[in-house]
Write a protein that holds these residues in place. Structure first.
Motif, short mmCIF file in Angstrom:
data_model
loop_
_atom_site.label_atom_id
_atom_site.label_comp_id
_atom_site.label_asym_id
_atom_site.label_seq_id
_atom_site.Cartn_x
_atom_site.Cartn_y
_atom_site.Cartn_z
N ILE A 45 0.89 -0.94 0.08
CA ILE A 45 -0.17 -0.03 -0.03
C ILE A 45 0.80 1.12 0.01
CG2 ILE A 45 -1.61 1.39 1.12
CD1 ILE A 45 -2.88 -0.80 -0.01
N ARG A 46 0.52 2.32 -0.74
CA ARG A 46 1.40 3.35 -0.76
C ARG A 46 1.49 4.18 0.32
NH1 ARG A 46 2.03 6.62 -5.67
NH2 ARG A 46 2.83 8.84 -5.13
N GLY A 47 2.75 4.36 0.77
CA GLY A 47 2.96 4.92 2.01
C GLY A 47 2.96 4.22 3.41
N PRO A 55 1.27 -15.30 2.77
CA PRO A 55 1.64 -15.13 1.45
C PRO A 55 1.23 -13.84 0.82
CG PRO A 55 -0.12 -16.78 1.57
CD PRO A 55 0.05 -16.12 2.97
N THR A 56 0.41 -12.89 1.28
CA THR A 56 -0.31 -11.96 0.85
C THR A 56 0.92 -10.65 0.41
OG1 THR A 56 -0.74 -10.73 2.90
CG2 THR A 56 -2.30 -12.26 1.90
N GLU A 57 0.48 -9.76 -0.03
CA GLU A 57 1.36 -8.55 -0.45
C GLU A 57 1.11 -7.33 0.52
OE1 GLU A 57 3.94 -8.92 -2.12
OE2 GLU A 57 3.47 -10.88 -2.93
N ALA A 58 0.19 -7.45 1.68
CA ALA A 58 -0.03 -6.34 2.29
C ALA A 58 0.11 -6.62 4.07
CB ALA A 58 -1.51 -6.08 2.19
N CYS A 59 0.25 -5.55 4.68
CA CYS A 59 0.25 -5.88 6.10
C CYS A 59 -1.19 -6.29 6.57
CB CYS A 59 0.85 -4.61 6.95
SG CYS A 59 -0.45 -3.05 6.61
N GLN A 60 -0.98 -6.57 7.75
CA GLN A 60 -2.26 -6.94 8.70
C GLN A 60 -3.39 -5.99 8.46
OE1 GLN A 60 -2.62 -10.11 9.94
NE2 GLN A 60 -4.71 -9.64 10.00
N ALA A 61 -2.98 -4.56 8.60
CA ALA A 61 -4.16 -3.40 8.66
C ALA A 61 -4.48 -3.30 7.11
CB ALA A 61 -3.33 -2.13 8.94
N HIS A 62 -3.89 -3.78 6.16
CA HIS A 62 -4.59 -3.57 4.77
C HIS A 62 -4.77 -4.85 4.14
CE1 HIS A 62 -1.94 0.16 5.23
NE2 HIS A 62 -3.20 0.63 4.87
N LYS A 68 -9.53 -7.66 -1.99
CA LYS A 68 -10.29 -6.97 -2.95
C LYS A 68 -9.50 -6.87 -4.34
CE LYS A 68 -12.52 -2.68 -4.46
NZ LYS A 68 -12.97 -1.36 -4.17
N HIS A 69 -8.18 -6.63 -4.44
CA HIS A 69 -7.32 -6.63 -5.51
C HIS A 69 -7.21 -8.11 -6.06
CE1 HIS A 69 -3.89 -5.56 -8.11
NE2 HIS A 69 -3.46 -6.68 -7.83
N SER A 70 -6.92 -8.90 -5.30
CA SER A 70 -6.72 -10.31 -5.54
C SER A 70 -8.12 -10.96 -6.24
CB SER A 70 -6.42 -11.11 -4.54
OG SER A 70 -7.08 -11.26 -3.41
N TYR A 117 1.10 -0.71 -4.63
CA TYR A 117 1.74 -1.27 -5.72
C TYR A 117 1.78 -3.03 -5.85
CZ TYR A 117 4.39 2.95 -4.64
OH TYR A 117 4.52 4.34 -4.72
N PHE A 118 0.38 -3.23 -5.76
CA PHE A 118 0.15 -4.78 -6.02
C PHE A 118 0.57 -5.34 -7.49
CE2 PHE A 118 -3.47 -3.98 -2.58
CZ PHE A 118 -2.30 -4.45 -1.57
N SER A 119 0.38 -4.40 -8.40
CA SER A 119 0.69 -4.87 -9.58
C SER A 119 1.81 -3.98 -10.40
CB SER A 119 -0.41 -5.13 -10.51
OG SER A 119 -1.20 -3.65 -10.51
N PRO A 120 2.51 -4.29 -11.41
CA PRO A 120 3.70 -3.42 -11.85
C PRO A 120 2.72 -2.36 -12.89
CG PRO A 120 3.56 -5.56 -13.16
CD PRO A 120 2.64 -5.79 -11.76
N ALA A 121 3.61 -1.28 -13.03
CA ALA A 121 3.23 -0.18 -13.57
C ALA A 121 3.25 -0.47 -15.08
CB ALA A 121 3.80 1.02 -13.27
#
Length: 312
Positions: A45-47, A55-62, A68-70, A117-121
């Motif tokens: 998550i930005r910031g 195995p996720t790409e976010a912290c516990q808070a996000h 939702k993204h997955s 930043y879950f997916s590349p630009a």
């Protein structure tokens, strides 16, 4: 004269802000090698600087945002199937009849800020410069938008001296380009050699109340201000009529051909993308030149045969 236009397609690159380096891992990665070392273990998550929960790409808070993204990007759900089946310009029965309005060519483009930043630009578009005959002069990739500033910088890179600049630069957003060049001071340089005009296809969609566009960006003025853009031709009955002297749709025609390779190009790494696109444009240019040569040879042969008939 040269013609400019962009086609919305491009390879992926590093998701971090203002970084266009190649991905460290082209299969599932989102950062380049440099940013992967710095931010690879943190929440995407930005910031947010918290550690991500495998195995996720976010912290516990996000975790909600990651879930939702997955879900939205899963091949098993309806949205994923719809993206795979959807063709350009086609609406499926379950989709709304209308879609969002396209960005008008005479309005400033907007850049959307990434929330994660879950997916590349991805590079936004490929911009090409063509001669009216179809020969490709140059091309580049724009990262975030086809903004007037990016276009002006591209033109300055290709035409650094006054001697190299064309008399006319044809592009769908010429009036916006003219306003931007006046605002940033570059018009003092371009006004000595060149004039920005709108291509004939998009000119009819520009506002009739836009005085600058109608006065300075008209692709076929009949008031004598640009006699090189309009010529007099004759129909089969011998009646004269006005005709545009140049093909201002050269880049549109090129982009319609390039669009057929989009499904291949969008899966390539930036290096392969650049090589493939450059080779295809090179072969396209060779084909156009060969076609022009055959046309000239045919005209020469017809002239010779006509002279021989007169002598007999």
């Amino acid at each position: 004269m040269v013609v400019l236009d962009g086609i919305v397609m491009g390879p992926t690159h590093c998701a971090y802000d203002d970084c266009t380096n190649d991905l460290g891992n082209a299969r599932g990665g989102v950062f380049c090698l440099h940013h992967e070392i710095i931010y690879g273990a943190t929440c995407r998550i930005r910031g947010c600087t918290a550690q991500k929960v495998p195995p996720t790409e976010a912290c516990q808070a996000h975790q909600k945002e990651w879930f939702k993204h997955s879900q939205n990007h899963s091949r098993q759900n309806l949205a994923g199937v719809r993206r795979m089946l959807q063709r350009p310009g086609e609406n499926m029965p379950w989709e709304p009849a209308t879609r969002g309005n396209a960005q008008p060519h005479d309005e400033e483009s907007t850049e959307r800020e990434r929330k994660h930043y879950f997916s590349p630009a991805k590079f936004y578009c490929v911009e090409t410069i063509c001669a009216p005959c179809g020969v490709v002069i140059a091309w580049t990739k724009f990262d975030k938008s086809e903004s007037p500033t990016n276009i002006l910088n591209f033109l300055e890179d290709i035409y650094p001296t006054e001697e190299s600049r064309p008399d006319y630069i044809c592009i769908d957003k010429a009036c916006l380009l003219l306003r931007s060049s006046i605002a940033n001071g570059s018009w003092d340089m371009w006004s000595k050699t060149s004039r920005f005009i709108v291509d004939s296809y998009h000119y009819i969609n520009h506002r009739t109340t836009d005085y600058i566009c109608r006065k300075w960006c008209n692709p076929a003025p009949l008031n004598g201000s640009a006699p090189n853009l309009v010529v007099i031709a004759y129909d089969k009955q011998g009646n004269p009529y006005y005709k545009r002297a140049y093909n201002t749709q050269a880049c549109e025609q090129l982009n319609s051909w390039l669009g057929g390779f989009e499904s291949i190009l969008k899966r390539m790494t930036p290096g392969n993308f650049n090589w493939f696109l450059h080779v295809m444009l090179f072969y396209h240019t060779k084909y156009v030149l060969a076609k022009q040569k055959a046309k000239r040879d045919k005209g020469t042969n017809e002239t010779i045969n006509s002279d021989d008939s007169d002598d007999m």
